[in-house]
Design a protein around this motif. Structure first.
Motif, PDB file in Angstrom:
ATOM      1  N   ILE A  42       0.839  -1.199   0.000  1.00 43.63           N
ATOM      2  CA  ILE A  42       0.000   0.000   0.000  1.00 43.63           C
ATOM      3  C   ILE A  42       0.875   1.250   0.000  1.00 43.63           C
ATOM      4  O   ILE A  42       0.631   2.207  -0.737  1.00 43.63           O
ATOM      5  CB  ILE A  42      -0.932   0.025   1.236  1.00 43.63           C
ATOM      6  N   ALA A  43       1.905   1.256   0.849  1.00 41.93           N
ATOM      7  CA  ALA A  43       2.813   2.394   0.940  1.00 41.93           C
ATOM      8  C   ALA A  43       4.214   1.873   1.227  1.00 41.93           C
ATOM      9  O   ALA A  43       4.432   1.162   2.214  1.00 41.93           O
ATOM     10  CB  ALA A  43       2.370   3.354   2.037  1.00 41.93           C
ATOM     11  N   ASP A  44       5.153   2.207   0.339  1.00 37.54           N
ATOM     12  CA  ASP A  44       6.541   1.780   0.504  1.00 37.54           C
ATOM     13  C   ASP A  44       7.233   2.739   1.465  1.00 37.54           C
ATOM     14  O   ASP A  44       7.602   3.860   1.100  1.00 37.54           O
ATOM     15  CB  ASP A  44       7.244   1.773  -0.854  1.00 37.54           C
ATOM     16  N   LEU A  45       7.373   2.312   2.710  1.00 32.08           N
ATOM     17  CA  LEU A  45       8.017   3.138   3.738  1.00 32.08           C
ATOM     18  C   LEU A  45       9.122   2.315   4.390  1.00 32.08           C
ATOM     19  O   LEU A  45       8.877   1.499   5.285  1.00 32.08           O
ATOM     20  CB  LEU A  45       6.996   3.577   4.795  1.00 32.08           C
ATOM     21  N   PRO A  46      10.368   2.496   3.952  1.00 28.21           N
ATOM     22  CA  PRO A  46      11.462   1.647   4.437  1.00 28.21           C
ATOM     23  C   PRO A  46      11.773   1.812   5.919  1.00 28.21           C
ATOM     24  O   PRO A  46      12.432   0.954   6.511  1.00 28.21           O
ATOM     25  CB  PRO A  46      12.658   2.081   3.577  1.00 28.21           C
ATOM     26  N   GLY A  47      11.292   2.890   6.552  1.00 30.27           N
ATOM     27  CA  GLY A  47      11.599   3.108   7.963  1.00 30.27           C
ATOM     28  C   GLY A  47      10.744   2.326   8.925  1.00 30.27           C
ATOM     29  O   GLY A  47      11.048   2.280  10.133  1.00 30.27           O
ATOM     30  N   VAL A  48       9.665   1.712   8.457  1.00 26.85           N
ATOM     31  CA  VAL A  48       8.784   0.963   9.365  1.00 26.85           C
ATOM     32  C   VAL A  48       9.553  -0.221   9.956  1.00 26.85           C
ATOM     33  O   VAL A  48      10.071  -1.064   9.221  1.00 26.85           O
ATOM     34  CB  VAL A  48       7.522   0.479   8.637  1.00 26.85           C
ATOM     35  N   GLY A  49       9.624  -0.267  11.280  1.00 23.44           N
ATOM     36  CA  GLY A  49      10.315  -1.352  11.966  1.00 23.44           C
ATOM     37  C   GLY A  49      11.799  -1.136  12.165  1.00 23.44           C
ATOM     38  O   GLY A  49      12.433  -1.899  12.905  1.00 23.44           O
ATOM     39  N   GLU A  50      12.360  -0.106  11.554  1.00 23.45           N
ATOM     40  CA  GLU A  50      13.780   0.192  11.736  1.00 23.45           C
ATOM     41  C   GLU A  50      13.956   1.183  12.888  1.00 23.45           C
ATOM     42  O   GLU A  50      13.002   1.664  13.473  1.00 23.45           O
ATOM     43  CB  GLU A  50      14.368   0.752  10.440  1.00 23.45           C
ATOM     44  N   ASN A  51      15.223   1.463  13.235  1.00 23.84           N
ATOM     45  CA  ASN A  51      15.552   2.493  14.234  1.00 23.84           C
ATOM     46  C   ASN A  51      15.139   2.098  15.644  1.00 23.84           C
ATOM     47  O   ASN A  51      14.972   2.950  16.517  1.00 23.84           O
ATOM     48  CB  ASN A  51      14.895   3.833  13.842  1.00 23.84           C
ATOM     49  N   LEU A  52      14.972   0.791  15.927  1.00 23.20           N
ATOM     50  CA  LEU A  52      14.575   0.334  17.259  1.00 23.20           C
ATOM     51  C   LEU A  52      15.606   0.772  18.297  1.00 23.20           C
ATOM     52  O   LEU A  52      16.802   0.510  18.145  1.00 23.20           O
ATOM     53  CB  LEU A  52      14.444  -1.193  17.260  1.00 23.20           C
TER      54      LEU A  52
END
Length: 633
Positions: free
Chosen positions: A366-376
């Protein structure tokens, strides 16, 4: 199609609970979905686990609210295997990470510590987004709005007038004439009661307490040059002068406790539902499985209405795939508040996340967002545990757990049930210290607190160990503003499967001259210096953890890398500007490349704020309430 409403809020914790209540109070119809139940209302044991502050450790292992995550601190198996707290999951070493599946989320089992982040934490978000509404002096007002402070006299009282004169004199002596009022930034009419532990409890051990405070005073004068937070602020880390000046020194830790009972979003939600029954629907035991989209607009949530569905639940069902799914529709927005692990999981299951990761699992994008789940990100925390020469008198008469069915309450629980006082009305912490790991830092980065009990970190069965030894004392060293950046990734397309979580601590164990590692080292050495003074006075017999075998700095660094843990997971759907490809959200909590979708929880921070994250989440929940209502109107 099931329930229709204006807003669906997924998750009832520090972000979602107050937000749902605020939207309902503003006149909107809100559906709040919580995957856990309400153990506090289901049994007497559940009520005690929730309401009695000292039981916060035991509540993390209470099966009716316990959610068990198992995380990695390192990618390298050999490095991960060195953690003495390790447990084997699917043939690999992990570390237990307790969360809560309950109304109120992790506020149902946290240690209730309510300490504000520094203004610089908010100023950073304002700077990277260009949104001045995030500046520290503006964000402070959100805390004042929700707080009902019980340890500072309210404006207009005689005590407040006297304290105002004292504060003015103290400020003028420092050349600071920017004095406001005796409240010093506190609020007195909000839903979140703050109080401090009764000092009479500690006075049950006068010899140990007085000796401890004398050693602390000497150590602080030698190391810092002052007690710093001082008499004018009553050693209050939430005094507005403390927040502005970021001093070091001795503090009395504020707690979210009202009349000896835990207080949190659960009570606020119940109050609002009672007052506005047509506006707020609380749906417990409802696991959100997917956000529903029409194009790129979020229009609802698919869910399973059944208890014990999610894989972190120790009572989880054997075959959730056979359960039916229902849908709820939102006329305005869907707001995801599941926390740093589950919010990115739900977004990715719904097609919002890194394209390569979604396509690997066959999830339509739906939306290409590479930051989802990163930067924990998370704090680092380790403990220095010592054996005292004598048992603590303040622990006498207590089991530090609810009675088993048919048993009578112990002496300390009987006191708490009578009038909400005593040891059980506190979280167990005796004293707190705010400190810089190095003098050149703008803000302190260490919060060190002492508790009479054995605590080396989170591992299955740890809560029983806290109560088992009557003469153990633990210094907990907490490192704020860490630089670790791990990840949360889908383990499968099943919404009930826990995600893969790796914190990649200390640069995945490979960062040379790691500043976080050296900061924790300084905290451990400071705690040891306190213990050396206590040992000279005959109070301490021996250090148990890390123990005499860890003598050199390099040995201590190895101990810290092996044993450090955290419990403030955050930053996996970070806020950022339009030019940051890893920014998942804009400054108004909106998920980029979508409409009608926001995230409001611990995952939104670009960098982990302050010392104890729950207060910062309460503050962003208030801010999100304002911007959502403003956008709606």
């Amino acid at each position: 199609m099931g329930i229709e409403c204006d807003y669906i809020v997924v998750g009832s914790g520090a972000g979602g609970g107050p937000l749902a209540a605020n939207l309902a109070k503003a006149g909107f119809r809100v559906l709040l979905m919580e995957a856990g139940g309400d153990p506090c209302a289901e049994s007497e044991t559940g009520r005690l686990m929730y309401e009695v502050p000292i039981f916060h450790g035991a509540s993390t292992e209470y099966r009716l609210c316990e959610w068990d995550y198992f995380v990695r601190h390192y990618s390298d198996d050999a490095r991960q295997a060195k953690d003495s707290k390790k447990v084997s999951v699917a043939g690999k070493d992990h570390v237990w990470y307790p969360r809560a599946g309950a109304l109120g989320g992790c506020t149902a089992h946290n240690a209730m510590i309510t300490v504000l982040p520094q203004e610089s934490d908010w100023d950073y978000i304002a700077r990277i987004t260009g949104d001045d509404s995030w500046r520290g002096e503006k964000m402070r007002s959100y805390f004042s709005r929700i707080e009902d402070c019980r340890y500072v006299p309210p404006p207009g009282s005689t005590e407040a007038a006297v304290r105002g004169v004292i504060s003015t004199i103290a400020d003028e002596a420092r050349g600071d004439r920017d004095w406001r009022d005796a409240s010093n930034g506190h609020g007195f009419g909000g839903w979140l009661t703050t109080s401090t532990a009764d000092p009479d409890v500690a006075l049950k051990d006068p010899q140990i307490l007085v000796t401890l405070l004398r050693c602390l005073k000497k150590a602080l004068l030698d190391d810092i040059g002052d007690l710093v937070t001082g008499i004018a602020t009553r050693f209050d880390p939430n005094d507005i002068r403390t927040a502005k000046e970021s001093p070091e020194g001795l503090v009395v830790t504020p707690l979210a406790v009202r009349d000896g009972h835990r207080i949190g979003p659960r009570e606020y939600l119940q109050q609002v539902r009672a007052k506005f029954p047509g506006n707020l629907t609380l749906m417990t035991n409802a696991l959100a499985t997917r956000i529903l989209f029409e194009g790129t607009r979020a229009v609802g949530v698919e869910y399973i209405a059944s208890p014990h569905v999610y894989g972190a639940d120790p009572e989880r069902l054997a075959d959730p795939a056979s359960l039916p799914r229902a849908e709820a529709r939102a006329r305005r927005e869907v707001i995801v508040c599941g926390g740093a692990f589950n919010s990115p999981q739900l977004l990715m299951l719904s097609g919002v996340g890194p394209r390569a990761e979604l396509e690997r699992l066959g999830i339509p994008v739906i939306a290409d967002l590479p930051g989802v789940g990163e930067n924990l990100q998370d704090r680092y925390e380790v403990c220095v545990v010592s054996e005292f020469a004598h048992d603590f008198e303040l622990r006498q008469g207590g089991t530090f757990a609810p009675p088993e069915p048919g048993q009578q309450p112990d002496e300390l629980l009987t006191q708490w049930q009578k009038d909400g006082t005593g040891v059980y009305a506190s979280n167990g912490s005796l004293v707190g210290i705010i400190k810089k790991s190095t003098p050149e830092l703008d803000d302190p980065d260490l919060y060190i607190f002492g508790l009479p009990g054995y605590f080396k970190g989170y591992e299955p069965g740890y809560s029983a160990n806290i109560a088992r030894y009557g003469n153990r004392f633990s210094w907990a060293i907490l490192k704020a503003r860490t630089r670790n950046t791990g990840y949360v990734r889908l383990a499968s397309t099943n919404p009930w499967d826990r995600p893969e979580i790796n914190f990649r601590s200390f640069g995945d164990g490979k960062r040379p001259n790691d500043p976080d590692l050296d900061a924790v080292l300084e905290g451990v050495k400071f705690a040891r210096s306190l213990n050396e003074r206590l040992a000279e006075l005959g109070v301490i017999k021996r250090e148990e953890i890390p123990g005499p075998a860890c003598a050199s700095d390099d040995q201590l660094r190895d101990f810290i890398m092996n044993e450090a843990w955290g419990h403030h997971a955050s930053c996996t759907n970070k806020i950022g500007d339009d030019y940051d490809p890893m920014a998942v959200l804009d400054s108004r909590f909106r998920v980029r490349k979508t409409e009608g979708l926001r995230v409001v929880d611990a995952s939104v921070f670009p960098k982990i704020p302050g010392y104890f994250i729950v207060t910062a989440i309460y503050m962003i929940s208030e801010k999100a309430s304002d911007v959502i209502i403003e956008d709606a109107r």
